[in-house]
Design an enzyme around this catalytic site. Structure first.
Site, PDB file in Angstrom:
ATOM      1  N   GLU A  29       0.852  -1.197   0.000  1.00  0.00           N
ATOM      2  CA  GLU A  29       0.000   0.000   0.000  1.00  0.00           C
ATOM      3  C   GLU A  29       0.892   1.252   0.000  1.00  0.00           C
ATOM      4  O   GLU A  29       1.831   1.351   0.775  1.00  0.00           O
ATOM      5  CB  GLU A  29      -0.931  -0.034   1.220  1.00  0.00           C
ATOM      6  CG  GLU A  29      -1.653   1.274   1.526  1.00  0.00           C
ATOM      7  CD  GLU A  29      -2.499   1.824   0.386  1.00  0.00           C
ATOM      8  OE1 GLU A  29      -3.297   1.061  -0.194  1.00  0.00           O
ATOM      9  OE2 GLU A  29      -2.352   3.028   0.067  1.00  0.00           O
ATOM     10  N   GLY A  66     -22.989   2.300  -1.090  1.00  0.00           N
ATOM     11  CA  GLY A  66     -24.066   1.313  -1.026  1.00  0.00           C
ATOM     12  C   GLY A  66     -23.636   0.055  -1.766  1.00  0.00           C
ATOM     13  O   GLY A  66     -22.841   0.116  -2.700  1.00  0.00           O
ATOM     14  N   ARG A  82     -20.250  16.077  -2.171  1.00  0.00           N
ATOM     15  CA  ARG A  82     -20.547  14.967  -1.254  1.00  0.00           C
ATOM     16  C   ARG A  82     -20.552  15.481   0.164  1.00  0.00           C
ATOM     17  O   ARG A  82     -19.663  16.239   0.552  1.00  0.00           O
ATOM     18  CB  ARG A  82     -19.464  13.887  -1.362  1.00  0.00           C
ATOM     19  CG  ARG A  82     -19.467  13.201  -2.675  1.00  0.00           C
ATOM     20  CD  ARG A  82     -18.235  12.345  -2.811  1.00  0.00           C
ATOM     21  NE  ARG A  82     -18.512  10.962  -2.521  1.00  0.00           N
ATOM     22  CZ  ARG A  82     -17.615   9.995  -2.686  1.00  0.00           C
ATOM     23  NH1 ARG A  82     -16.406  10.264  -3.078  1.00  0.00           N
ATOM     24  NH2 ARG A  82     -17.934   8.753  -2.437  1.00  0.00           N
ATOM     25  N   ASP A 118     -11.184  -0.778  -9.681  1.00  0.00           N
ATOM     26  CA  ASP A 118     -11.139   0.458 -10.469  1.00  0.00           C
ATOM     27  C   ASP A 118      -9.910   0.539 -11.375  1.00  0.00           C
ATOM     28  O   ASP A 118      -9.937   1.226 -12.397  1.00  0.00           O
ATOM     29  CB  ASP A 118     -11.146   1.680  -9.540  1.00  0.00           C
ATOM     30  CG  ASP A 118     -12.556   2.095  -9.147  1.00  0.00           C
ATOM     31  OD1 ASP A 118     -13.493   1.278  -9.318  1.00  0.00           O
ATOM     32  OD2 ASP A 118     -12.733   3.234  -8.655  1.00  0.00           O
ATOM     33  N   ALA A 146     -17.634  -0.572  -6.675  1.00  0.00           N
ATOM     34  CA  ALA A 146     -16.884  -1.337  -5.676  1.00  0.00           C
ATOM     35  C   ALA A 146     -17.381  -2.781  -5.643  1.00  0.00           C
ATOM     36  O   ALA A 146     -16.589  -3.719  -5.474  1.00  0.00           O
ATOM     37  CB  ALA A 146     -17.026  -0.690  -4.299  1.00  0.00           C
TER      38      ALA A 146
HETATM   39  C1  LIG Z   1     -18.980   9.650  -5.728  1.00  0.00           C
HETATM   40  C2  LIG Z   1     -18.794   8.159  -5.777  1.00  0.00           C
HETATM   41  C3  LIG Z   1     -19.770   7.325  -5.234  1.00  0.00           C
HETATM   42  C4  LIG Z   1     -19.620   5.923  -5.315  1.00  0.00           C
HETATM   43  N1  LIG Z   1     -20.592   5.136  -4.779  1.00  0.00           N
HETATM   44  C5  LIG Z   1     -20.495   3.778  -4.882  1.00  0.00           C
HETATM   45  C6  LIG Z   1     -21.494   2.929  -4.316  1.00  0.00           C
HETATM   46  O1  LIG Z   1     -22.463   3.398  -3.710  1.00  0.00           O
HETATM   47  N2  LIG Z   1     -21.344   1.583  -4.469  1.00  0.00           N
HETATM   48  C7  LIG Z   1     -20.264   1.022  -5.121  1.00  0.00           C
HETATM   49  O2  LIG Z   1     -20.199  -0.224  -5.220  1.00  0.00           O
HETATM   50  N3  LIG Z   1     -19.302   1.820  -5.651  1.00  0.00           N
HETATM   51  C8  LIG Z   1     -19.375   3.166  -5.541  1.00  0.00           C
HETATM   52  N4  LIG Z   1     -18.386   3.964  -6.061  1.00  0.00           N
HETATM   53  C9  LIG Z   1     -17.219   3.326  -6.706  1.00  0.00           C
HETATM   54  C10 LIG Z   1     -16.213   2.885  -5.642  1.00  0.00           C
HETATM   55  O3  LIG Z   1     -15.864   3.980  -4.837  1.00  0.00           O
HETATM   56  C11 LIG Z   1     -14.954   2.315  -6.297  1.00  0.00           C
HETATM   57  O4  LIG Z   1     -15.317   1.423  -7.313  1.00  0.00           O
HETATM   58  C12 LIG Z   1     -14.089   1.583  -5.279  1.00  0.00           C
HETATM   59  O5  LIG Z   1     -13.802   2.383  -4.152  1.00  0.00           O
HETATM   60  C13 LIG Z   1     -12.780   1.139  -5.924  1.00  0.00           C
HETATM   61  O6  LIG Z   1     -12.034   0.387  -4.995  1.00  0.00           O
HETATM   62  P1  LIG Z   1     -10.555  -0.098  -5.369  1.00  0.00           P
HETATM   63  O7  LIG Z   1     -10.083  -0.855  -4.184  1.00  0.00           O
HETATM   64  O8  LIG Z   1     -10.568  -0.791  -6.692  1.00  0.00           O
HETATM   65  O9  LIG Z   1      -9.719   1.238  -5.541  1.00  0.00           O
HETATM   66  P2  LIG Z   1      -9.373   2.362  -4.441  1.00  0.00           P
HETATM   67  O10 LIG Z   1     -10.428   2.466  -3.418  1.00  0.00           O
HETATM   68  O11 LIG Z   1      -9.028   3.593  -5.216  1.00  0.00           O
HETATM   69  O12 LIG Z   1      -8.074   1.810  -3.722  1.00  0.00           O
HETATM   70  C14 LIG Z   1      -6.804   1.839  -4.342  1.00  0.00           C
HETATM   71  C15 LIG Z   1      -5.733   1.667  -3.269  1.00  0.00           C
HETATM   72  O13 LIG Z   1      -4.466   1.529  -3.911  1.00  0.00           O
HETATM   73  C16 LIG Z   1      -3.510   2.387  -3.300  1.00  0.00           C
HETATM   74  N5  LIG Z   1      -2.537   2.741  -4.351  1.00  0.00           N
HETATM   75  C17 LIG Z   1      -2.729   3.549  -5.406  1.00  0.00           C
HETATM   76  N6  LIG Z   1      -1.628   3.612  -6.169  1.00  0.00           N
HETATM   77  C18 LIG Z   1      -0.706   2.821  -5.584  1.00  0.00           C
HETATM   78  C19 LIG Z   1       0.648   2.474  -5.893  1.00  0.00           C
HETATM   79  N7  LIG Z   1       1.260   2.975  -6.980  1.00  0.00           N
HETATM   80  N8  LIG Z   1       1.311   1.615  -5.070  1.00  0.00           N
HETATM   81  C20 LIG Z   1       0.684   1.097  -3.962  1.00  0.00           C
HETATM   82  N9  LIG Z   1      -0.590   1.409  -3.621  1.00  0.00           N
HETATM   83  C21 LIG Z   1      -1.288   2.253  -4.421  1.00  0.00           C
HETATM   84  C22 LIG Z   1      -4.325   3.574  -2.805  1.00  0.00           C
HETATM   85  O14 LIG Z   1      -3.672   4.285  -1.775  1.00  0.00           O
HETATM   86  C23 LIG Z   1      -5.602   2.858  -2.325  1.00  0.00           C
HETATM   87  O15 LIG Z   1      -5.467   2.397  -1.005  1.00  0.00           O
HETATM   88  C24 LIG Z   1     -18.494   5.358  -5.972  1.00  0.00           C
HETATM   89  C25 LIG Z   1     -17.516   6.202  -6.516  1.00  0.00           C
HETATM   90  C26 LIG Z   1     -17.646   7.588  -6.406  1.00  0.00           C
HETATM   91  C27 LIG Z   1     -16.566   8.453  -7.002  1.00  0.00           C
END
Ligand SMILES: Cc1cc2nc3c(=O)[nH]c(=O)nc-3n(C[C@H](O)[C@H](O)[C@H](O)COP(=O)(O)OP(=O)(O)OC[C@H]3O[C@@H](n4cnc5c(N)ncnc54)[C@H](O)[C@@H]3O)c2cc1C
Length: 444
Positions: free
Chosen positions: A44, A57, A205, A328, A341
């Site tokens: 991380e 949600g 937000r 993502d 998510a």
């Molecule tokens: C306004 C908004 C509302 C949303 N509402 C919903 C909802 O209601 N329901 C839903 O299912 N989804 C929702 N989403 C989508 C959801 O937020 C994302 O799909 C989800 O958080 C993605 O999770 P992730 O773990 O893939 O990425 P992230 O949460 O972005 O996590 C990435 C992690 O990788 C780390 N990282 C980044 N680069 C590096 C690197 N080079 N080396 C090491 N670590 C690194 C970061 O620090 C972070 O901890 C919403 C999104 C937005 C913008």
């Protein structure tokens, strides 16, 4: 679910590197542990795991994927989720109103979708992430490891050498990029042209104490999930924190390019900019009294979030060699289905099952094929989500050419698309993946 013994491959267990500890990375780690796979490390970038306090949600498919990964993930979510007090998700006309009656909080119902047992409950992101973090023992985690480069060793049977910003290096047999919308691994695999782009919507937000929200808007409007539709903007409200707070995500269309900070943050453009309640009120000035009241209850100082996604420049595949993308990093979508998510959790489930099955049959050195199966099972559905999220965002803001402001048309289309997400059979997805992998191995 297979309970595999990682030592059963006759050699060493494949070393799995998970880059990023958001919801995707954490659920993958927990799913691996649940399947007795311990040969992984989560790298991380930050010095601690962090999520914002805003709400999130989870749809039914996401809940089922949580259960299949590890029942504790689902129980953790349920323990922090606020129950909807009603079985229906309401979509109301937040825009049209009688200007002579500014105190009239009524909004005409455009359509509603039955949730019933499905849930679609919300929680504070930080509460859910904490539940996940508690399930991953610290010996698997390395903080302050910001991935910079990866190099596949030519004579190393697919061994990948990762270099981090602090100059340290580590080896792995498979590297899974769960590093979010600004994924470094995506850039390394496919170049910066695949960076997420501005969808020309941003979102204010904020969280409103429920006592304040209820006093101004009434019980009915605050106890359930409500989408307030309108021209060129829309707002979603739902209760979180066991009903103590009303979560507000208020989207507005923005024809301009997203203003980029000259001091861009790590990983590119800053997606979050400071905003004010007055700005949110201006963005919804043409809306009805209920939506205007919601904006007036937001904290004075807010953040606004640019909505970026990978709609314009999707990656051609999630896998290259022993490198792979999930969550993502693979498929950043606009949040209009509330399913991004959840889709990442589905990715984690397939990956955990495939990696467990691989360890069981001793195929640790054939990671590329395993990952190709993951890509085959996940690419189409998750890319569809990216596309569909844009489409429904336009429908909510009456910009869709086919549907316009027609409540029946919007309702039918939103319901059809939502059910494609909610009704997805995650068990069948796993079965298909395992069968495909078996076929590959027999076919060699
Ligand atoms: C306004 C908004 C509302 C949303 N509402 C919903 C909802 O209601 N329901 C839903 O299912 N989804 C929702 N989403 C989508 C959801 O937020 C994302 O799909 C989800 O958080 C993605 O999770 P992730 O773990 O893939 O990425 P992230 O949460 O972005 O996590 C990435 C992690 O990788 C780390 N990282 C980044 N680069 C590096 C690197 N080079 N080396 C090491 N670590 C690194 C970061 O620090 C972070 O901890 C919403 C999104 C937005 C913008």
């Amino acid at each position: 679910m297979r309970a595999s013994n990682p030592k059963s491959d006759g050699g060493r267990s494949p070393r799995i590197a998970i880059i990023g500890g958001g919801i995707t990375g954490q659920t993958l780690a927990i799913g691996l542990l649940r399947r007795n796979i311990t040969s992984f490390t989560l790298y991380e970038r930050a010095s601690a795991f962090r999520e914002i306090g805003a709400g999130i949600g989870f749809t039914d498919n996401a809940e089922r994927a949580m259960k299949a990964l590890d029942a504790r993930i689902h129980a953790g979510f349920k323990s922090v989720a606020a129950q909807n007090s009603d079985d229906w998700f309401r979509y109301v006309d937040g825009f049209n109103h009688n200007p002579q009656n500014p105190g009239d909080m009524n909004e005409e119902l455009m359509f509603k979708m039955y949730l019933g047992e499905r849930g679609f409950e919300g929680c504070r992101r930080s509460d859910f992430l904490q539940k996940l973090v508690d399930m991953v023992p610290s010996e698997h985690v390395r903080f302050r490891k910001n991935l910079r480069t990866v190099e596949e060793q030519k004579d190393g049977d697919g061994v990948v050498v990762m270099t981090f910003e602090d100059g340290s290096t580590a080896e792995a047999d498979v590297v899974i990029g769960c590093d979010g919308i600004k994924s470094r691994l995506r850039q390394l695999m496919f170049g910066p042209s695949t960076n997420a782009k501005y969808s020309h919507k941003f979102a204010f937000r904020g969280l409103i104490p429920m006592s304040k929200a209820r006093a101004a808007l009434g019980e009915e409007r605050t106890a359930v999930r409500v989408m307030h539709l309108g021209q060129d903007a829309h707002a979603l409200t739902f209760p979180v924190a066991d009903g103590a707070l009303l979560n507000v995500v208020a989207f507005a269309t923005d024809p301009n390019p997203w203003q980029t900070d000259p001091e861009e943050e790590e990983g590119g453009t800053k997606f979050v900019a400071p905003a004010t309640r007055a700005e949110a009120m201006r963005a919804f000035a043409a809306f009805g009294p209920a939506v205007k009241t919601i904006m007036s209850l937001l904290p004075e100082k807010l953040d606004k979030w640019a909505v970026f996604d990978t709609y314009d420049d999707p990656v051609p595949t999630y896998v290259r060699g022993n490198l792979c993308l999930a969550g993502d990093a693979a498929h950043a979508s606009c949040p209009h289905h509330g399913a991004g998510a959840g889709c990442g959790i589905e990715d984690s489930l397939v990956l955990a099952e495939l990696l467990a099955a691989t360890a069981e049959i001793g195929e640790g050195s054939r990671m590329t094929e395993v990952l190709q199966v993951y890509n085959e099972v996940r690419y189409e559905r998750s890319q569809w989500l990216v596309q569909s999220s844009r489409v429904v965002g336009e429908m909510y803001e009456w910009q869709d050419k086919e549907c316009g402001r027609d409540a029946e048309r919007i309702g039918k289309e939103v319901e059809r698309r939502s059910h494609l997400i909610w009704d997805y059979d995650v068990d069948e997805m796993v079965k298909t993946a395992l069968k495909l992998m078996e076929g590959r191995i027999k076919g060699r």
